[in-house]
Design an enzyme around this catalytic site. Structure first.
Site, PDB file in Angstrom:
ATOM      1  N   THR A  35      -4.262  14.561  25.378  1.00  0.00           N
ATOM      2  CA  THR A  35      -2.801  14.525  25.335  1.00  0.00           C
ATOM      3  C   THR A  35      -2.230  15.871  25.778  1.00  0.00           C
ATOM      4  O   THR A  35      -2.892  16.911  25.689  1.00  0.00           O
ATOM      5  CB  THR A  35      -2.287  14.206  23.925  1.00  0.00           C
ATOM      6  OG1 THR A  35      -2.648  15.274  23.041  1.00  0.00           O
ATOM      7  CG2 THR A  35      -2.889  12.908  23.415  1.00  0.00           C
ATOM      8  N   GLY A  60      -7.079  12.345  15.392  1.00  0.00           N
ATOM      9  CA  GLY A  60      -5.952  13.137  14.930  1.00  0.00           C
ATOM     10  C   GLY A  60      -5.513  12.701  13.551  1.00  0.00           C
ATOM     11  O   GLY A  60      -6.255  12.042  12.820  1.00  0.00           O
ATOM     12  N   GLY A  61      -4.280  13.035  13.211  1.00  0.00           N
ATOM     13  CA  GLY A  61      -3.715  12.662  11.930  1.00  0.00           C
ATOM     14  C   GLY A  61      -2.907  11.388  12.018  1.00  0.00           C
ATOM     15  O   GLY A  61      -2.995  10.636  12.999  1.00  0.00           O
ATOM     16  N   ASP A  62      -2.083  11.146  10.998  1.00  0.00           N
ATOM     17  CA  ASP A  62      -1.322   9.903  10.931  1.00  0.00           C
ATOM     18  C   ASP A  62      -0.321   9.778  12.077  1.00  0.00           C
ATOM     19  O   ASP A  62      -0.055   8.671  12.553  1.00  0.00           O
ATOM     20  CB  ASP A  62      -0.610   9.810   9.581  1.00  0.00           C
ATOM     21  CG  ASP A  62      -1.589   9.643   8.429  1.00  0.00           C
ATOM     22  OD1 ASP A  62      -2.301   8.616   8.406  1.00  0.00           O
ATOM     23  OD2 ASP A  62      -1.651  10.529   7.567  1.00  0.00           O
ATOM     24  N   GLY A  63       0.235  10.905  12.538  1.00  0.00           N
ATOM     25  CA  GLY A  63       1.160  10.855  13.662  1.00  0.00           C
ATOM     26  C   GLY A  63       0.486  10.402  14.938  1.00  0.00           C
ATOM     27  O   GLY A  63       1.034   9.595  15.704  1.00  0.00           O
ATOM     28  N   GLU A  67       1.157   6.913  17.156  1.00  0.00           N
ATOM     29  CA  GLU A  67       1.422   6.870  18.593  1.00  0.00           C
ATOM     30  C   GLU A  67       0.452   5.934  19.300  1.00  0.00           C
ATOM     31  O   GLU A  67       0.848   5.128  20.155  1.00  0.00           O
ATOM     32  CB  GLU A  67       1.326   8.271  19.197  1.00  0.00           C
ATOM     33  CG  GLU A  67       2.503   9.169  18.890  1.00  0.00           C
ATOM     34  CD  GLU A  67       2.511  10.412  19.769  1.00  0.00           C
ATOM     35  OE1 GLU A  67       1.881  10.392  20.846  1.00  0.00           O
ATOM     36  OE2 GLU A  67       3.149  11.403  19.385  1.00  0.00           O
ATOM     37  N   GLY A  90      -6.323  15.003  10.821  1.00  0.00           N
ATOM     38  CA  GLY A  90      -5.074  15.532  10.302  1.00  0.00           C
ATOM     39  C   GLY A  90      -5.235  16.259   8.983  1.00  0.00           C
ATOM     40  O   GLY A  90      -6.332  16.353   8.413  1.00  0.00           O
TER      41      GLY A  90
END
Length: 290
Positions: A35, A60-63, A67, A90
């Protein structure tokens, strides 16, 4: 089965470094998509569906997970044809905890390699503008979404989740808009759970399930430090129902409105302003689990 991993190359921390180190070794034949900024993971995920990948891993994390899920959901055939894998990198990893995924990167990758899947409900938010966003774990409007607006990102890099506490205190000092809930309740803070957890391994939504086709709706009529502390104590001790003054219900669909400007957060990221209708798409998301 063709698989790809969507990863933020600027991610920091031991887990992220482990992914960096493993890109050319234990990840093997999995394609790696990097990204470049906010929102790019969604674009990459949608393109990955169109390119024929059958397993898309969100590193990654929850964000990041949010996405990637939105990218899968908007691509034709994405939800039915693609499995979601998760490498939890995350700070809190609420959805990964909900699914019982291993905390370690290598163990989590081993889970993805085994390929065991389950179907879970997918949360859906539709704004009056026609914009639609999906979420996997939770939604919120009020002081928590305002705190997300106020977070100092440089401070977050230094002190992690405590930056949200600082932002929350800032938000609490402001006038709190009233949020109306379609079922007749109203409050200064409304939280909705697709899963049980909020802010970590705290069962904030004890009746919620990823497989029941319902959202648990939690309405705080008034936000005050004593009431928030009471709720926090209830979360930690497992007695939230007895300790919290919140009005609770379950619903397949509910609309939130406010006469003032109020942001809606999904999985910890603000995505738009109320009014919005929150609902559930039952058994819509294929997720790889232990």
């Amino acid at each position: 089965m063709r698989s790809c991993l969507i990863f933020n190359p600027t991610a920091r921390g031991e887990k992220a470094r482990a992914v960096h180190a493993g890109l050319q070794t234990w990840i093997g034949q999995c394609a790696v998509l990097l990204t470049t900024g906010p929102g790019h993971a969604q674009t990459l995920a949608a393109q990955a569906v169109r390119d024929g990948f059958k397993v898309i891993v969100a590193a990654g994390g929850d964000g990041t997970i949010n996405e990637v899920v939105n990218g899968i959901a908007v691509a034709p055939g994405g939800l039915t044809g693609v499995k979601l894998g998760i490498l939890p990198l995350g700070t809190v990893n609420v959805f990964a905890r909900e699914l019982g995924l291993p905390r370690g990167v290598r163990a989590a990758w081993g889970t993805i390699g085994a390929g065991r899947e389950t179907l879970v409900d997918l949360g859906r938010a539709e704004f009056d503008s026609g914009q639609v966003r999906f979420f996997v774990q939770l939604a919120g409007a009020g002081i928590d979404s305002r705190a997300i607006e106020l977070v100092n990102w440089k401070l977050k890099k230094k002190i992690g989740p405590l930056a949200y506490v600082v932002a929350g205190l800032q938000a609490w000092r402001e006038p709190q808009p009233m949020i109306a809930v379609e079922n007749g309740a109203a409050g200064e803070l409304v939280l909705l759970g697709n899963g049980r957890y909020y802010g970590g391994s705290f069962s904030f939504f004890p009746k919620a399930s990823l497989r029941d086709g319902l959202l648990e709706v939690c309405v705080f009529p008034k936000v005050s430090v004593p009431r928030l502390a009471q709720a926090a104590f209830g979360m930690v001790t497992g007695r939230l129902g007895q300790m919290s003054s919140a009005v609770r219900s379950q619903a397949k669909s509910v609309k939130l409105t406010s006469a003032s400007r109020v942001m809606l957060q999904l999985d910890g990221e603000n995505v738009g302003e109320l009014p919005a209708r929150l609902s559930v798409v039952p058994n819509a998301l294929r997720v790889i689990v232990p």
